[in-house]
Design an enzyme around this catalytic site. Structure first.
Site, PDB file in Angstrom:
ATOM      1  N   ALA A   1      -0.925 -33.196  -5.698  1.00 39.47           N
ATOM      2  CA  ALA A   1      -0.582 -32.420  -4.504  1.00 39.47           C
ATOM      3  C   ALA A   1      -0.354 -33.388  -3.355  1.00 39.47           C
ATOM      4  O   ALA A   1      -0.660 -34.585  -3.481  1.00 39.47           O
ATOM      5  CB  ALA A   1      -1.704 -31.451  -4.145  1.00 39.47           C
ATOM      6  N   LYS A   2       0.182 -32.921  -2.284  1.00 41.16           N
ATOM      7  CA  LYS A   2       0.300 -33.733  -1.077  1.00 41.16           C
ATOM      8  C   LYS A   2       0.484 -32.805   0.110  1.00 41.16           C
ATOM      9  O   LYS A   2       0.986 -31.695  -0.046  1.00 41.16           O
ATOM     10  CB  LYS A   2       1.524 -34.657  -1.170  1.00 41.16           C
ATOM     11  CG  LYS A   2       1.419 -35.872  -0.286  1.00 41.16           C
ATOM     12  CD  LYS A   2       0.520 -36.899  -0.939  1.00 41.16           C
ATOM     13  CE  LYS A   2       0.487 -38.216  -0.252  1.00 41.16           C
ATOM     14  NZ  LYS A   2      -0.131 -39.224  -1.124  1.00 41.16           N
ATOM     15  N   GLY A   3       0.082 -33.280   1.265  1.00 39.59           N
ATOM     16  CA  GLY A   3       0.270 -32.495   2.479  1.00 39.59           C
ATOM     17  C   GLY A   3       0.688 -33.400   3.608  1.00 39.59           C
ATOM     18  O   GLY A   3       0.576 -34.625   3.509  1.00 39.59           O
TER      19      GLY A   3
END
Ligand code: GLU
Length: 417
Positions: free
Chosen positions: A106-108
């Site tokens: 995931a990444k934000g």
């Protein structure tokens, strides 16, 4: 869809297509892996110190959830967009899989310039962003961590906001937290330490006798400074380092202990004694044994790749080398330690932190470091042996292992419904 298909995301998809040719995997599974499982775009309005209200755009992307919760950092950086966040989420999937961690990627990120924001503004930004992505995250669902320009304090605000919403302390929702909130010993140093471990393994394999290897490090933040610290401790000669302002160079070697103290006081490497100021571009082209780009992505491209003069290139940053540069560097016989291996130390100790939070049982630092070294060395061996057997570069080998394991998990689970 248009928002997603940016050049960086298309590059990540292209890499997946390239590696799929080496794998005996159903094309339907590759098709599923080419897109993130879930993406969220949020607006993050906050009150600025001058009383005005300003809205920032925030993103959280979960690429894959086949083997467990998704995992990956949150970056605060100007220009962050959905495509970049999704590409980075995909790379996190391969990284976790290569390290055998029970996570997807995931990444934000938030498109902002943290250097121009006050502590209070950053706190309000973090708390509002957390509130907006709250339904998506959780210790069993998706676990954020620090990335570019976010740190322990950011994670503490995130943990507090999430915990307040639920009514009790939930440390396992983020990693990279302060020790006092359930963080892990050795997490802050983990990424740089991991880079150093992979460099030592690469030197062992290359078997060139160096009396004192020379090292150039781009970036002097959490990854670069700590990579330099550990290689310096090993007796290597760190001849140049840089930050966002400039690079500094001394062919006889920089004293990294003193430089770390200098940077803590002056917030820049500029002006450090006995060093010559150079540009970041010049720094990358210095002749050295080990080059570690530990700052941002896409710094070695088709334009400068033929001027790179190192023997080993350790990708401390995520994606510092573009695919066209990769080809040139491979022809020059530069040994590249790909980012999904070189900088995997961070997420590996994040995994240890999550395990400690769930068990409410905390480990000594030497245990963390020992376990980190075991996992990094094992992943390095797997990659190196596959590269040798198949006569391919280390990046392709790392991707074959990373993608292969996820594809197998997806095959076993099948396509729902
Ligand atoms: N942001 C780091 C990375 O890109 C760490 C992620 C994590 O610990 O979850 O690998």
């Amino acid at each position: 869809m248009k928002e997603l298909l940016t050049p960086t995301f298309l590059m990540a998809q292209q890499q997946l297509d390239n590696v799929a040719k080496h794998l005996n995997v159903d094309s339907g599974i590759i098709e599923r892996l080419k897109f993130p499982r879930k993406s969220l775009i949020v607006s993050v309005p906050i009150r600025m110190d001058n009383g005005e209200t300003k809205t920032f755009m925030g993103y959280r992307v979960q690429h894959d959830l086949a083997m467990g919760p998704s995992k990956g950092g949150i970056r605060y950086y100007p220009g962050v967009d959905l495509g970049e966040t999704a590409a980075l989420a995909m790379w996190m999937t391969w990284k976790c899989s290569l390290m055998n961690l029970p996570f997807g990627g995931a990444k934000g990120g938030i498109d902002c310039n943290p250097a121009q924001m006050s502590e209070g503004e950053l706190e309000r930004l973090t708390r509002r962003y957390t509130t907006e992505i709250l339904p998506m995250i959780g210790p069993e669902k998706d676990i954020p961590a620090p990335d570019m320009y976010t740190n322990e304090q950011t994670m503490a605000w995130l943990m507090d906001t999430y915990s307040n919403y639920h009514g009790y302390a939930i440390p396992g929702v983020v990693t990279g937290k302060p020790i006092g909130l359930g963080g892990s010993l050795g997490r802050t140093e983990a990424t740089g330490r991991g880079v150093a471990f992979t460099v030592l393994k690469a030197l062992e394999k290359i078997k060139t006798k160096y009396s004192q290897p020379t090292v150039v490090v781009q970036g002097f933040g959490n990854v670069g400074a700590i990579t330099a610290r550990y290689l310096y401790k090993e007796g290597f000669k760190i001849i140049a380092v840089s930050d966002i302002y400039c690079g500094i160079y001394n062919p006889n070697g920089l004293n990294i202990d003193e430089l770390e103290k200098y940077v803590a006081e002056n917030k820049t490497v500029r002006g450090f004694k006995d060093s010559e100021v150079i540009t970041n571009e010049e720094l990358l082209e210095l002749k050295c044994d080990i080059l570690a780009p530990c700052a941002i992505g896409n710094v070695i491209t088709g334009k400068n790749a033929d001027r790179i003069k190192c023997r080993i290139l350790a990708e401390g940053a995520n994606g510092p080398v573009t695919p066209d540069a990769d080809e040139i560097l491979n022809k020059k016989d530069i040994f590249i330690i790909p980012s999904i291996l070189a900088n995997a130390g961070g997420v590996t100790v994040s995994y240890f932190e999550w395990v400690q939070d769930i068990q409410r049982l905390f480990w000594e630092e030497d245990e963390v470091v020992k376990k980190l070294k075991t996992l990094i060395d094992k992943a390095f061996e797997d990659v190196y042996q596959l590269a040798l057997t198949k006569k391919i570069d280390a990046r392709t080998a790392a991707m074959i292992i990373g993608v292969g394991r996820v594809a197998e998990a997806k095959r076993l689970r099948g396509l729902y419904p």
